[in-house]
Scaffold this motif. Sequence first.
Motif, short mmCIF file in Angstrom:
data_model
loop_
_atom_site.label_atom_id
_atom_site.label_comp_id
_atom_site.label_asym_id
_atom_site.label_seq_id
_atom_site.Cartn_x
_atom_site.Cartn_y
_atom_site.Cartn_z
N GLN A 81 -26.27 16.95 15.88
CA GLN A 81 -24.84 16.73 16.09
C GLN A 81 -24.04 17.73 15.24
N ASN A 82 -22.95 18.23 15.79
CA ASN A 82 -22.10 19.18 15.09
C ASN A 82 -21.21 18.42 14.10
N PRO A 83 -21.40 18.59 12.78
CA PRO A 83 -20.58 17.85 11.81
C PRO A 83 -19.12 18.31 11.80
N PHE A 84 -18.81 19.45 12.41
CA PHE A 84 -17.45 19.97 12.46
C PHE A 84 -16.65 19.41 13.63
N TRP B 3 -9.17 18.57 12.80
CA TRP B 3 -8.94 18.59 11.37
C TRP B 3 -7.48 18.98 11.14
N SER C 83 -26.17 23.53 7.94
CA SER C 83 -25.42 22.85 8.98
C SER C 83 -23.99 22.50 8.55
N LYS C 84 -23.64 22.76 7.29
CA LYS C 84 -22.29 22.47 6.82
C LYS C 84 -21.43 23.73 6.73
N ILE D 285 -17.93 22.43 5.04
CA ILE D 285 -17.57 21.06 4.71
C ILE D 285 -17.99 20.81 3.26
N ASP E 219 -15.27 15.57 1.85
CA ASP E 219 -14.63 15.21 3.11
C ASP E 219 -13.60 16.25 3.54
N ARG F 196 -9.84 15.39 7.94
CA ARG F 196 -9.78 14.56 9.16
C ARG F 196 -8.46 13.78 9.14
#
Length: 121
Positions: A3-6, A10, A59-60, A83, A86, A106
């Motif tokens: 899954q894309n954490p981005f 935002w 992945s971040k 990222i 948060d 977010r």
Amino acid sequence: MAQNPFAGRWRIVWMSGWDQDYVDMDVPGHITFGAGSSGSFQFGLVQAQTDCKLDAQQSKRIQFTWHGFDEGDEMTGRGHAEIVGDELQSHLYIHLGDDSAFCAVRPATAARKPTRQRRPD
């Protein structure tokens, strides 16, 4: 596929190159990453579409190129984001022009101040 954490929208809460009044001039400044490689952003009178690539090693971290307009003038550039906790800590470059670090959160946390107001590496 991971899954894309981005993925998602935002809210830009700070930019080093422009004050918040300009960032929110037309709409609240934001950057959005789609589930795939596309996305978009708007701050001030700058609107653009992005082509994103998630860093295979981390992945971040994400890198992107973009194409858009500022008051009808065509613009292109690149950027990267990471990222941290948060927050989305990012840097945006305008081809042959300005650049700016920025911090985004977010929407649920958009009312608070960013924890770090310096240029990400």
